[in-house]
Enzyme design. Structure first.
Site, PDB file in Angstrom:
ATOM      1  N   ARG A 171       0.957  -1.032   0.093  1.00 13.91           N
ATOM      2  CA  ARG A 171      -0.065   0.006  -0.035  1.00 13.91           C
ATOM      3  C   ARG A 171       0.842   1.185  -0.042  1.00 13.91           C
ATOM      4  NH1 ARG A 171      -4.321  -2.355   4.077  1.00 13.91           N
ATOM      5  NH2 ARG A 171      -3.610  -1.156   5.581  1.00 13.91           N
ATOM      6  N   ARG A 175       9.928   6.011  -2.808  1.00 15.54           N
ATOM      7  CA  ARG A 175      10.138   7.257  -3.783  1.00 15.54           C
ATOM      8  C   ARG A 175      11.507   7.593  -3.973  1.00 15.54           C
ATOM      9  NH1 ARG A 175       5.013  10.245  -2.259  1.00 15.54           N
ATOM     10  NH2 ARG A 175       3.345   9.062  -3.091  1.00 15.54           N
ATOM     11  N   ARG A 247      -8.950  -5.809  14.250  1.00 22.56           N
ATOM     12  CA  ARG A 247      -8.058  -5.041  15.140  1.00 22.56           C
ATOM     13  C   ARG A 247      -9.085  -3.707  15.434  1.00 22.56           C
ATOM     14  NH1 ARG A 247      -4.121  -6.797  17.906  1.00 22.56           N
ATOM     15  NH2 ARG A 247      -2.796  -5.143  17.797  1.00 22.56           N
ATOM     16  N   ARG A 277       0.295   6.077  16.512  1.00 22.72           N
ATOM     17  CA  ARG A 277       0.552   7.666  16.041  1.00 22.72           C
ATOM     18  C   ARG A 277      -0.233   8.875  16.781  1.00 22.72           C
ATOM     19  NH1 ARG A 277      -3.002   6.895  10.279  1.00 22.72           N
ATOM     20  NH2 ARG A 277      -4.962   5.963  11.195  1.00 22.72           N
ATOM     21  N   GLU A 298      -3.323   6.952  19.432  1.00 24.05           N
ATOM     22  CA  GLU A 298      -4.002   5.946  18.572  1.00 24.05           C
ATOM     23  C   GLU A 298      -3.299   4.556  19.061  1.00 24.05           C
ATOM     24  OE1 GLU A 298      -5.002   6.722  14.725  1.00 24.05           O
ATOM     25  OE2 GLU A 298      -4.986   4.765  14.116  1.00 24.05           O
ATOM     26  N   TYR A 346     -10.799  -4.337   3.864  1.00 24.80           N
ATOM     27  CA  TYR A 346     -10.435  -3.034   4.079  1.00 24.80           C
ATOM     28  C   TYR A 346     -10.755  -2.033   2.757  1.00 24.80           C
ATOM     29  CZ  TYR A 346      -8.207   1.520   5.074  1.00 24.80           C
ATOM     30  OH  TYR A 346      -8.021   2.678   5.098  1.00 24.80           O
ATOM     31  N   ASP A 348     -11.158   1.624   1.222  1.00 25.04           N
ATOM     32  CA  ASP A 348     -11.202   3.053   1.224  1.00 25.04           C
ATOM     33  C   ASP A 348     -12.203   3.783   0.964  1.00 25.04           C
ATOM     34  OD1 ASP A 348      -8.629   3.885   2.448  1.00 25.04           O
ATOM     35  OD2 ASP A 348      -7.431   3.331   0.507  1.00 25.04           O
TER      36      ASP A 348
HETATM   37  P1  FAD Z   1     -18.983   1.762   8.209  1.00 26.83           P
HETATM   38  O1  FAD Z   1     -18.556   3.193   8.301  1.00 26.83           O
HETATM   39  O2  FAD Z   1     -18.434   0.790   9.291  1.00 26.83           O
HETATM   40  O3  FAD Z   1     -20.665   1.678   8.313  1.00 26.83           O
HETATM   41  C1  FAD Z   1     -21.420   0.737   8.590  1.00 26.83           C
HETATM   42  C2  FAD Z   1     -22.479   1.099   9.503  1.00 26.83           C
HETATM   43  O4  FAD Z   1     -23.385  -0.210   9.871  1.00 26.83           O
HETATM   44  C3  FAD Z   1     -21.726   1.366  10.954  1.00 26.83           C
HETATM   45  O5  FAD Z   1     -22.622   2.991  11.287  1.00 26.83           O
HETATM   46  C4  FAD Z   1     -22.794   0.449  11.827  1.00 26.83           C
HETATM   47  O6  FAD Z   1     -23.055   1.175  13.292  1.00 26.83           O
HETATM   48  C5  FAD Z   1     -23.809  -0.140  11.076  1.00 26.83           C
HETATM   49  N1  FAD Z   1     -24.326  -1.274  11.645  1.00 26.83           N
HETATM   50  C6  FAD Z   1     -23.388  -2.343  11.709  1.00 26.83           C
HETATM   51  N2  FAD Z   1     -24.207  -3.248  11.934  1.00 26.83           N
HETATM   52  C7  FAD Z   1     -25.667  -2.738  12.269  1.00 26.83           C
HETATM   53  C8  FAD Z   1     -26.785  -3.485  12.602  1.00 26.83           C
HETATM   54  N3  FAD Z   1     -26.978  -4.761  12.845  1.00 26.83           N
HETATM   55  N4  FAD Z   1     -27.961  -2.589  12.624  1.00 26.83           N
HETATM   56  C9  FAD Z   1     -27.906  -1.580  12.467  1.00 26.83           C
HETATM   57  N5  FAD Z   1     -26.529  -0.894  12.143  1.00 26.83           N
HETATM   58  C10 FAD Z   1     -25.699  -1.669  11.827  1.00 26.83           C
HETATM   59  N6  FAD Z   1     -10.832   5.520   4.028  1.00 26.83           N
HETATM   60  C11 FAD Z   1     -10.144   6.458   3.315  1.00 26.83           C
HETATM   61  O7  FAD Z   1     -10.616   6.602   1.753  1.00 26.83           O
HETATM   62  N7  FAD Z   1      -8.899   7.632   3.591  1.00 26.83           N
HETATM   63  C12 FAD Z   1      -8.748   7.251   4.805  1.00 26.83           C
HETATM   64  O8  FAD Z   1      -8.068   8.177   5.336  1.00 26.83           O
HETATM   65  C13 FAD Z   1      -9.393   6.238   5.787  1.00 26.83           C
HETATM   66  N8  FAD Z   1      -8.782   6.245   6.876  1.00 26.83           N
HETATM   67  C14 FAD Z   1      -9.155   5.201   7.926  1.00 26.83           C
HETATM   68  C15 FAD Z   1      -8.811   5.265   9.024  1.00 26.83           C
HETATM   69  C16 FAD Z   1      -9.183   4.239   9.892  1.00 26.83           C
HETATM   70  C17 FAD Z   1      -8.688   4.366  11.285  1.00 26.83           C
HETATM   71  C18 FAD Z   1      -9.919   3.239   9.493  1.00 26.83           C
HETATM   72  C19 FAD Z   1     -10.541   2.235  10.463  1.00 26.83           C
HETATM   73  C20 FAD Z   1     -10.391   3.277   8.061  1.00 26.83           C
HETATM   74  C21 FAD Z   1     -10.184   4.458   7.346  1.00 26.83           C
HETATM   75  N9  FAD Z   1     -10.735   4.488   6.014  1.00 26.83           N
HETATM   76  C22 FAD Z   1     -10.131   5.525   4.954  1.00 26.83           C
HETATM   77  C23 FAD Z   1     -11.713   3.598   5.473  1.00 26.83           C
HETATM   78  C24 FAD Z   1     -13.241   4.243   5.691  1.00 26.83           C
HETATM   79  O9  FAD Z   1     -13.575   4.291   7.154  1.00 26.83           O
HETATM   80  C25 FAD Z   1     -14.199   3.145   5.035  1.00 26.83           C
HETATM   81  O10 FAD Z   1     -14.097   3.270   3.564  1.00 26.83           O
HETATM   82  C26 FAD Z   1     -15.680   3.428   5.253  1.00 26.83           C
HETATM   83  O11 FAD Z   1     -15.789   3.652   6.662  1.00 26.83           O
HETATM   84  C27 FAD Z   1     -16.292   2.225   4.745  1.00 26.83           C
HETATM   85  O12 FAD Z   1     -17.878   2.558   4.985  1.00 26.83           O
HETATM   86  P2  FAD Z   1     -18.999   1.497   5.311  1.00 26.83           P
HETATM   87  O13 FAD Z   1     -20.211   1.993   5.180  1.00 26.83           O
HETATM   88  O14 FAD Z   1     -18.835   0.316   4.519  1.00 26.83           O
HETATM   89  O15 FAD Z   1     -18.718   0.941   6.933  1.00 26.83           O
HETATM   90  N1  UDP Z   2       3.570   0.877   8.553  1.00 27.89           N
HETATM   91  C1  UDP Z   2       4.677   0.942   9.177  1.00 27.89           C
HETATM   92  N2  UDP Z   2       5.175   2.049   9.856  1.00 27.89           N
HETATM   93  C2  UDP Z   2       4.553   3.468   9.432  1.00 27.89           C
HETATM   94  C3  UDP Z   2       3.497   3.552   8.452  1.00 27.89           C
HETATM   95  C4  UDP Z   2       2.821   2.264   8.172  1.00 27.89           C
HETATM   96  O1  UDP Z   2       5.139  -0.063   9.797  1.00 27.89           O
HETATM   97  O2  UDP Z   2       5.215   4.410   9.851  1.00 27.89           O
HETATM   98  C5  UDP Z   2       2.748  -0.139   7.923  1.00 27.89           C
HETATM   99  C6  UDP Z   2       1.680  -0.866   8.739  1.00 27.89           C
HETATM  100  O3  UDP Z   2       1.961  -2.164   8.856  1.00 27.89           O
HETATM  101  C7  UDP Z   2       0.561  -0.361   8.178  1.00 27.89           C
HETATM  102  C8  UDP Z   2       1.166  -0.605   6.529  1.00 27.89           C
HETATM  103  O4  UDP Z   2       2.447  -0.178   6.451  1.00 27.89           O
HETATM  104  O5  UDP Z   2      -0.331  -1.136   8.319  1.00 27.89           O
HETATM  105  C9  UDP Z   2       0.410   0.098   5.648  1.00 27.89           C
HETATM  106  O6  UDP Z   2       0.319   1.542   5.951  1.00 27.89           O
HETATM  107  P1  UDP Z   2      -0.924   2.445   5.637  1.00 27.89           P
HETATM  108  O7  UDP Z   2      -0.576   3.678   6.074  1.00 27.89           O
HETATM  109  O8  UDP Z   2      -1.817   2.087   4.594  1.00 27.89           O
HETATM  110  O9  UDP Z   2      -1.478   1.669   6.933  1.00 27.89           O
HETATM  111  P2  UDP Z   2      -3.199   1.668   7.583  1.00 27.89           P
HETATM  112  O10 UDP Z   2      -3.027   2.545   8.949  1.00 27.89           O
HETATM  113  O11 UDP Z   2      -3.869   2.424   6.776  1.00 27.89           O
HETATM  114  O12 UDP Z   2      -3.206   0.339   8.225  1.00 27.89           O
END
Ligand code: FAD
Ligand code: UDP
Length: 383
Positions: A171, A175, A247, A277, A298, A346, A348
């Site tokens: 991912r 560079r 996780r 982080r 976090e 996973y 985005d």
């Molecule tokens: P969710 O957002 O999880 O929505 C599912 C919903 O279903 C929830 O609100 C939940 O409450 C509800 N639900 C579940 N079961 C039930 C039930 N039985 N009854 C009623 N409601 C229910 N993407 C990016 O593009 N850029 C980023 O920088 C980025 N950063 C991220 C950082 C983190 C820490 C994480 C974990 C993800 C990140 N993502 C990022 C990914 C992004 O969060 C997801 O793409 C997005 O949330 C997916 O949407 P979803 O609707 O599939 O899931």
């Molecule tokens: N990673 C790491 N050190 C860093 C940043 C990322 O070891 O400083 C690793 C970590 O395992 C992470 C993966 O690289 O899950 C991919 O990075 P990304 O930023 O996509 O991580 P995310 O937080 O979205 O899992």
């Protein structure tokens, strides 16, 4: 038709919006007290900072259809994610780029010299890297791997990098120039009014009814002509085969005056620091001014039954369990599993939106052809 959508995250909200546009009556149910799922953002009352409640979210995509779609509902401000990392008592730029390499090794390489140096540092005996560790040793060499990746990855995933797939490290780019943009996508930005404002617009349609604090159970599916389910696939079956591993994250707030760390994201790659982080949310909105600041340390850990599932683990054992749930799901009628939880991948935000649009395309075609809607539009066992 009378359609049910479980979850008001990006998946559920885009599907509901598109179905409502086509004239269907849609009920959206979410167990949480707010819409937007894990993308939820809200202003912190004390500092005025827009907080990404479930962790930092940066919008980036190469998908023009998705970029045009989301821009109908939001004004995007320019934002480029530039991550910093602390390791061995020094601060570097991530992803690994020419500045990182030159600073780390105390060199003044040009791009070709740096590429040759890193190629020589890589372990050329590894021909087809399968694991995270092999990928790192092959393409960046042991020193950079140990400084930036080994310990952080153990903190993030709770397992040795030798047990994780190479795809997780792929991912991140490496560079040999000074480009420190974390993402390589054509479009990148931050919605001026946050993500929840976008989701509210998707759901503000006369054909959509939203029920919050509302937990949906499989037994209720019969009251709809079809259900689009974005909850966890194993929960639909009451975890009958066992729980899929995730996780989860804990966020510890830090309040301060002024500027706490000078950037949006600082990674901590050493094991002397238990968090992975710190994100300082006002730096995600550089067009805003705030005197106070709010950051979050976090921490990553195994997800228990009452925790919020964040990252699907998808190792060999989880994939075998997932295969059993996929078999069960394919035997269901009247439900389509969508989104990051429904397909245990996973995703985005841009991919989530793209798949939600495809799901509604598929539903329309199935209706026109008089065919049943499949349980999945994307194969959860695929990449
Ligand atoms: P969710 O957002 O999880 O929505 C599912 C919903 O279903 C929830 O609100 C939940 O409450 C509800 N639900 C579940 N079961 C039930 C039930 N039985 N009854 C009623 N409601 C229910 N993407 C990016 O593009 N850029 C980023 O920088 C980025 N950063 C991220 C950082 C983190 C820490 C994480 C974990 C993800 C990140 N993502 C990022 C990914 C992004 O969060 C997801 O793409 C997005 O949330 C997916 O949407 P979803 O609707 O599939 O899931
Ligand atoms: N990673 C790491 N050190 C860093 C940043 C990322 O070891 O400083 C690793 C970590 O395992 C992470 C993966 O690289 O899950 C991919 O990075 P990304 O930023 O996509 O991580 P995310 O937080 O979205 O899992």
């Amino acid at each position: 038709m009378n359609l049910g959508v479980v979850g008001a995250g990006f998946s559920g909200a885009v599907i509901a919006n598109q179905l409502a546009e086509q004239g269907h009556q849609v009920t959206v149910m979410d167990v949480r007290p707010h819409v937007a799922g894990n993308c939820h953002s809200e202003r912190d009352a004390e500092s005025g900072v827009m907080v990404h409640v479930y962790g930092p979210h940066i919008f980036h995509t190469d998908n023009k259809r998705v970029w045009q779609f989301i821009n109908r509902f939001a004004t995007f401000e320019p934002y480029v994610n530039r991550v910093k990392a602390t390791t061995g008592g020094r601060v570097f730029s991530l992803p690994i780029n020419l500045l990182t390499i030159n600073q780390f090794f105390g060199k003044t390489f040009n791009p070709a010299q740096a590429a040759a140096f890193i190629a020589a540092a890589g372990d050329s005996r590894i021909h087809d890297p399968q694991t995270f560790e092999e990928q790192a040793l092959r393409f960046i060499g042991r020193e950079l791997y140990e400084a930036f990746f080994r310990t952080y990855t153990v903190k993030q995933w709770g397992v040795a990098p030798a047990d994780l797939p190479a795809s997780i490290l792929k991912r991140l780019p490496v560079r040999f120039n000074y480009d420190d943009n974390y993402f390589a996508h054509r479009y990148q930005g931050m919605p001026r009014d946050g993500y929840t404002a976008i989701v509210r617009q998707w759901l503000a349609h006369p054909n959509i009814r939203v029920q919050l604090d509302r937990s949906f159970r499989r037994a209720e599916a019969g009251s709809f002509d079809h259900v689009f389910y974005s909850g966890p696939i194993d929960a639909w079956f009451d975890h009958a085969e066992g729980r899929l591993g995730y996780r989860t994250l804990d966020f510890e707030p830090i309040r301060a005056e002024g500027d706490f760390q000078g950037c949006a994201v600082m990674n901590y790659c050493d094991d002397s620091v238990p968090w992975t982080r710190i994100s300082e949310h006002k730096h995600f909105a550089p067009w805003e001014q705030h005197e106070k600041t709010l950051c979050f340390r976090e921490y990553s850990r195994a997800c228990g039954a009452d925790d919020i599932p964040y990252y699907p683990i998808r190792l060999v054992a989880e994939k075998a369990l997932l295969a059993r749930y996929v078999d069960r799901a394919r035997a269901e009628t009247g439900v389509t599993f969508v989104g990051r939880l429904g397909t245990y991948r996973y995703l985005d935000m841009d991919v989530t939106i793209g798949e939600a649009l495809e799901t509604v395309d598929c539903f329309r075609e199935a209706c026109l052809a008089g065919q049943p809607m499949p349980a999945f539009v994307k194969d959860p066992l695929g990449a």
